[in-house]
Design a protein around this motif. Structure first.
Motif, PDB file in Angstrom:
ATOM      1  N   ASP A 318       6.176   0.216  -3.829  1.00  0.00           N
ATOM      2  CA  ASP A 318       5.439   0.632  -3.089  1.00  0.00           C
ATOM      3  C   ASP A 318       3.861   0.900  -3.013  1.00  0.00           C
ATOM      4  O   ASP A 318       3.381   0.324  -4.204  1.00  0.00           O
ATOM      5  N   GLY A 319       2.979   0.920  -1.932  1.00  0.00           N
ATOM      6  CA  GLY A 319       1.318   0.966  -2.497  1.00  0.00           C
ATOM      7  C   GLY A 319       1.292  -0.731  -2.243  1.00  0.00           C
ATOM      8  O   GLY A 319       0.274  -1.323  -2.193  1.00  0.00           O
ATOM      9  N   THR A 320       1.855  -1.480  -2.436  1.00  0.00           N
ATOM     10  CA  THR A 320       1.685  -3.011  -1.795  1.00  0.00           C
ATOM     11  C   THR A 320       2.605  -3.755  -0.440  1.00  0.00           C
ATOM     12  O   THR A 320       3.317  -3.183   0.232  1.00  0.00           O
ATOM     13  N   THR A 321       2.394  -5.026  -0.213  1.00  0.00           N
ATOM     14  CA  THR A 321       2.550  -5.974   0.506  1.00  0.00           C
ATOM     15  C   THR A 321       4.624  -6.080   0.540  1.00  0.00           C
ATOM     16  O   THR A 321       4.569  -5.812  -0.727  1.00  0.00           O
ATOM     17  N   PRO A 322       4.552  -6.575   1.930  1.00  0.00           N
ATOM     18  CA  PRO A 322       6.928  -6.565   1.780  1.00  0.00           C
ATOM     19  C   PRO A 322       6.961  -7.653  -0.078  1.00  0.00           C
ATOM     20  O   PRO A 322       7.667  -7.591  -0.244  1.00  0.00           O
ATOM     21  N   ARG A 323       5.986  -8.238   0.744  1.00  0.00           N
ATOM     22  CA  ARG A 323       6.376  -9.697  -0.476  1.00  0.00           C
ATOM     23  C   ARG A 323       5.191  -8.968  -1.928  1.00  0.00           C
ATOM     24  O   ARG A 323       4.628  -9.973  -2.128  1.00  0.00           O
ATOM     25  N   PRO A 344      -3.816 -10.555  -7.271  1.00  0.00           N
ATOM     26  CA  PRO A 344      -3.241  -8.476  -7.783  1.00  0.00           C
ATOM     27  C   PRO A 344      -3.079  -8.016  -7.463  1.00  0.00           C
ATOM     28  O   PRO A 344      -5.005  -7.063  -7.246  1.00  0.00           O
ATOM     29  N   GLU A 345      -2.595  -6.729  -6.457  1.00  0.00           N
ATOM     30  CA  GLU A 345      -2.991  -5.326  -6.112  1.00  0.00           C
ATOM     31  C   GLU A 345      -3.583  -4.434  -6.847  1.00  0.00           C
ATOM     32  O   GLU A 345      -4.420  -3.295  -6.236  1.00  0.00           O
ATOM     33  N   LEU A 346      -2.034  -4.353  -7.727  1.00  0.00           N
ATOM     34  CA  LEU A 346      -2.096  -2.916  -8.510  1.00  0.00           C
ATOM     35  C   LEU A 346      -2.020  -3.440 -10.061  1.00  0.00           C
ATOM     36  O   LEU A 346      -1.310  -4.121 -10.432  1.00  0.00           O
ATOM     37  N   LEU A 347      -2.773  -1.657 -10.514  1.00  0.00           N
ATOM     38  CA  LEU A 347      -2.891  -2.329 -12.444  1.00  0.00           C
ATOM     39  C   LEU A 347      -2.063  -1.056 -12.841  1.00  0.00           C
ATOM     40  O   LEU A 347      -2.613   0.412 -11.735  1.00  0.00           O
ATOM     41  N   TRP A 348      -1.169  -0.071 -13.933  1.00  0.00           N
ATOM     42  CA  TRP A 348      -1.297   0.199 -14.169  1.00  0.00           C
ATOM     43  C   TRP A 348      -0.771  -0.563 -15.876  1.00  0.00           C
ATOM     44  O   TRP A 348      -0.305  -0.997 -15.806  1.00  0.00           O
ATOM     45  N   THR A 349      -0.725   1.130 -16.359  1.00  0.00           N
ATOM     46  CA  THR A 349      -0.534   1.329 -17.768  1.00  0.00           C
ATOM     47  C   THR A 349       1.122   2.217 -17.788  1.00  0.00           C
ATOM     48  O   THR A 349       1.185   2.681 -17.316  1.00  0.00           O
ATOM     49  N   GLY A 350       1.132   2.151 -19.034  1.00  0.00           N
ATOM     50  CA  GLY A 350       2.885   2.738 -19.398  1.00  0.00           C
ATOM     51  C   GLY A 350       3.935   2.379 -19.194  1.00  0.00           C
ATOM     52  O   GLY A 350       3.855   0.730 -18.784  1.00  0.00           O
ATOM     53  N   PRO A 366      10.489   1.877  -0.635  1.00  0.00           N
ATOM     54  CA  PRO A 366      10.050   1.530  -1.348  1.00  0.00           C
ATOM     55  C   PRO A 366       9.661   1.542  -3.101  1.00  0.00           C
ATOM     56  O   PRO A 366      10.095   3.183  -3.302  1.00  0.00           O
ATOM     57  N   THR A 367      10.094   1.406  -4.410  1.00  0.00           N
ATOM     58  CA  THR A 367       9.685   1.395  -5.676  1.00  0.00           C
ATOM     59  C   THR A 367       8.428   2.242  -6.102  1.00  0.00           C
ATOM     60  O   THR A 367       7.645   0.913  -5.788  1.00  0.00           O
ATOM     61  N   ASN A 373      -1.600   6.534 -13.103  1.00  0.00           N
ATOM     62  CA  ASN A 373      -3.200   6.641 -12.859  1.00  0.00           C
ATOM     63  C   ASN A 373      -2.902   4.805 -12.303  1.00  0.00           C
ATOM     64  O   ASN A 373      -3.409   3.771 -12.514  1.00  0.00           O
ATOM     65  N   VAL A 374      -2.413   4.292 -11.504  1.00  0.00           N
ATOM     66  CA  VAL A 374      -2.176   3.386 -10.732  1.00  0.00           C
ATOM     67  C   VAL A 374      -2.996   2.903  -9.837  1.00  0.00           C
ATOM     68  O   VAL A 374      -3.741   3.874  -9.113  1.00  0.00           O
ATOM     69  N   ALA A 375      -3.973   1.887 -10.771  1.00  0.00           N
ATOM     70  CA  ALA A 375      -5.436   1.373  -9.764  1.00  0.00           C
ATOM     71  C   ALA A 375      -5.184   0.326  -8.671  1.00  0.00           C
ATOM     72  O   ALA A 375      -4.682  -0.512  -9.161  1.00  0.00           O
ATOM     73  N   ARG A 376      -5.312   0.308  -7.353  1.00  0.00           N
ATOM     74  CA  ARG A 376      -5.493  -0.614  -6.646  1.00  0.00           C
ATOM     75  C   ARG A 376      -7.097  -1.422  -6.468  1.00  0.00           C
ATOM     76  O   ARG A 376      -7.984  -0.486  -6.159  1.00  0.00           O
ATOM     77  N   LEU A 377      -6.777  -2.509  -6.673  1.00  0.00           N
ATOM     78  CA  LEU A 377      -8.075  -3.481  -6.245  1.00  0.00           C
ATOM     79  C   LEU A 377      -8.543  -4.051  -5.289  1.00  0.00           C
ATOM     80  O   LEU A 377      -9.084  -3.736  -5.244  1.00  0.00           O
ATOM     81  N   SER A 378      -7.041  -3.924  -4.303  1.00  0.00           N
ATOM     82  CA  SER A 378      -7.402  -4.990  -2.625  1.00  0.00           C
ATOM     83  C   SER A 378      -6.617  -4.491  -2.290  1.00  0.00           C
ATOM     84  O   SER A 378      -5.483  -4.220  -2.611  1.00  0.00           O
ATOM     85  N   GLN A 379      -6.880  -4.842  -1.165  1.00  0.00           N
ATOM     86  CA  GLN A 379      -5.574  -4.767  -0.063  1.00  0.00           C
ATOM     87  C   GLN A 379      -5.560  -5.987   1.399  1.00  0.00           C
ATOM     88  O   GLN A 379      -4.911  -5.421   2.423  1.00  0.00           O
ATOM     89  N   THR A 380      -6.336  -6.530   1.028  1.00  0.00           N
ATOM     90  CA  THR A 380      -6.504  -7.360   2.427  1.00  0.00           C
ATOM     91  C   THR A 380      -7.093  -8.850   1.467  1.00  0.00           C
ATOM     92  O   THR A 380      -6.712  -9.525   0.464  1.00  0.00           O
ATOM     93  N   PRO A 381      -6.296 -10.043   2.437  1.00  0.00           N
ATOM     94  CA  PRO A 381      -6.021 -11.658   1.703  1.00  0.00           C
ATOM     95  C   PRO A 381      -7.406 -12.456   0.779  1.00  0.00           C
ATOM     96  O   PRO A 381      -8.320 -12.044   1.224  1.00  0.00           O
ATOM     97  N   ALA A 382      -6.849 -12.883  -0.527  1.00  0.00           N
ATOM     98  CA  ALA A 382      -8.020 -12.414  -1.260  1.00  0.00           C
ATOM     99  C   ALA A 382      -8.793 -14.566  -1.241  1.00  0.00           C
ATOM    100  O   ALA A 382      -9.402 -14.108  -1.864  1.00  0.00           O
ATOM    101  N   PHE A 383      -8.123 -15.065   0.123  1.00  0.00           N
ATOM    102  CA  PHE A 383      -8.363 -16.088  -0.274  1.00  0.00           C
ATOM    103  C   PHE A 383      -8.313 -16.736   1.358  1.00  0.00           C
ATOM    104  O   PHE A 383      -8.026 -15.634   2.346  1.00  0.00           O
ATOM    105  N   PRO A 384      -9.314 -17.526   1.854  1.00  0.00           N
ATOM    106  CA  PRO A 384      -9.506 -18.302   3.228  1.00  0.00           C
ATOM    107  C   PRO A 384      -8.204 -17.880   3.853  1.00  0.00           C
ATOM    108  O   PRO A 384      -6.980 -18.578   3.387  1.00  0.00           O
ATOM    109  N   ILE A 385      -8.453 -17.897   5.814  1.00  0.00           N
ATOM    110  CA  ILE A 385      -7.410 -16.992   6.031  1.00  0.00           C
ATOM    111  C   ILE A 385      -5.916 -18.361   6.034  1.00  0.00           C
ATOM    112  O   ILE A 385      -4.447 -18.206   5.874  1.00  0.00           O
TER     113      ILE A 385
END
Length: 490
Positions: A318-323, A344-350, A366-367, A373-385
């Motif tokens: 849950d919270g990220t893309t299918p892959r 890396p799109e999601l970061l959390w502790t515990g 989705p799991t 306190n899940v932190a989302r860093l990004s949600q779009t492509p990190a590299f060129p298309i």
């Protein structure tokens, strides 16, 4: 293997060289199917040892690995409902062949070798398929081999009456008598839905010496008698929903044993389920034409790092893309890497994740991350298309290195724990320099030795060249060499 299901929770991409199927299985499949092929977590996962799904044609298992499997499935007489994501896009043909060859020749399995050419042919034959297989679909193409019943000389008798406890059937007069030539216990000759009882008698032919596991469930009540001894019993009235399932292990000599099953149905839903497995899981199956259902509430199956090794969870998160690919590091810092957006799109502790719903409900939802306190860093492509994901590798500690290609430029993206709630990320480029997105969804502020991202994340970037534009933080990667980042979560 593979969670058939066969169930893959990790993916390997490596140079196309001769593959060690046993090593690949241990690294990428044993977490779900166990090193002995019997299914991990006390049998929550389908076994591969002695599995009828592994026998005869390899095409059945190849197609499941390539396209995945969804919906209920029965293995060795037991029902499962687990998520098997498709792996054809990221697992190369030679590795599929090596893993399946190992599985088909281990733990008493004696099926033939799988070659890369077989996988290539199977891949081409279903290249247009976009959805995972269901059991019915794959079995229509590649039916399972029939396993002869160990029940010989099976007979059944039907009695009419209203019972809430087992009667003394031998003192009653039967309404019907049948010789069951197929050796399968069934209610088909009962002639009614309510207020009846049945008794089956047979010779149980044990294929060898050793321990035999029997599981029994019914609605309403019944018992199993082996060599004139009651070994299993279900009392009173109630449904066949898994909660009233009983099991036992019996030490048997190979050969014939007297076998008797007694059953009564008061009213409501009727059903009887009896399964068996022999020594070392080499022999198994259902003795009835139905099998018991597991409880509807999914059990808790926490996925956590063990023995200092990172945990990998590759399923729908849950919270990220299918892959999305989850990584849980020792020390309680976790992340999800998106193979779609190459970041890396999601970061959390515990706690990392609880796979109970996903692995026993076949991925209806989705799991979610198990921590807070899940932190989302990004949600779009990190590299060129034009960037492409080329899989990932795991080092001996289970730490992943993701592989990215941009034309002729190759980038490795390695992650490892760095103590406490910190991890290191090392990006290594070979080719041309490029710019990578680091963060876009949280406020970014410069620090003396790095950056503050949101309220909980600090990032140290060493000698890297940062670019901050409209609250989007980028790094410029050199044409060659390594760039190391350190993420710390509060």
């Amino acid at each position: 293997m593979i969670r058939p299901w066969f169930i893959l929770t990790a993916v390997l991409t490596a140079p196309a060289i001769a593959q060690d199927g046993g090593q690949l299985y241990t690294t990428y499949c044993s977490a779900c199917h166990a090193e002995n092929g019997m299914g991990a977590t006390g049998g929550q996962f389908p076994p591969l040892a002695g599995s009828e799904w592994i026998k005869d044609t390899p095409d059945r298992a190849i197609q499941i690995v390539l396209h995945g499997l969804e919906g209920p499935v029965e293995v060795k007489g037991q029902p499962y409902n687990l998520a098997m994501p498709p792996q054809g896009a990221v697992l190369p043909d030679d590795q599929i062949a090596a893993i399946l060859t190992y599985v088909r020749s281990s733990w008493g399995n004696d099926a033939g070798k799988v070659t890369p050419e077989m996988v290539t042919k199977a891949r081409a034959a279903t290249a247009d398929r976009a959805a995972p297989w269901t059991a019915a679909e794959i079995l229509k193409l590649h039916p399972l081999p029939k396993t002869p019943s160990p029940l010989k000389n099976l007979t059944s008798r039907v009695y009419h009456g209203k019972w809430e406890h087992l009667p003394k059937f031998d003192e009653l007069t039967a309404e019907n008598y049948e010789e069951e030539q197929d050796g399968i216990i069934s209610l088909k000759h009962a002639g009614r839905k309510d207020f009846f009882g049945m008794v089956w008698e047979a010779d149980f032919i044990a294929p060898g010496d050793g321990e035999y596991l029997f599981r029994f469930s019914c609605s309403d009540g019944g018992r199993v008698i082996l060599d004139d001894q009651v070994i299993l019993e279900v009392h009173g009235r109630g449904p066949m929903n898994g909660a009233r399932t009983v099991a036992c292990i019996e030490e048997l000599k190979g050969g014939s044993h007297s076998f008797r099953v007694e059953y009564y149905e008061y009213d409501g839903d009727e059903g009887i389920s009896l399964t068996w497995s022999g020594p070392d899981g080499k022999f198994s199956g259902a003795l009835t034409d139905t099998v018991f259902q597991r409880p509807t509430e999914a059990p808790s199956i926490p996925v956590e790092p063990t023995a200092g090794r990172a945990a990998i969870f590759r399923s729908f998160i849950d919270g990220t893309t299918p892959r999305g690919i989850g990584i849980g590091f020792p020390g309680g810092v976790n992340l999800v890497y998106s193979a779609d957006n190459l970041a890396p799109e999601l970061l959390w502790t515990g706690p990392f994740v609880d796979a109970g719903d996903q692995w026993t409900g076949r991925g209806v939802n989705p799991t979610p991350p198990a921590g807070e306190n899940v932190a989302r860093l990004s949600q779009t492509p990190a590299f060129p298309i034009q960037a492409r994901f080329e899989g990932y590798e795991l080092d001996p500690a289970g730490n992943p290195t993701f592989l990215v290609r941009i034309g002729d430029t190759h980038i490795t993206d390695h992650y490892q724990p760095a103590g406490g709630h910190s991890f290191k990320r090392t990006l290594t480029s070979k080719g041309e320099s490029t710019t990578i997105l680091i963060s876009e969804t949280l406020p970014v502020e410069p620090l003396e030795d790095g950056w503050q991202i949101g309220e909980r994340i600090t990032l140290q970037i060493g000698d890297a060249h940062p670019i901050l534009r409209n609250n989007r933080l980028y790094l410029e990667l050199p044409s060659s060499g390594a760039t190391t980042l350190r993420y710390t979560l509060k």
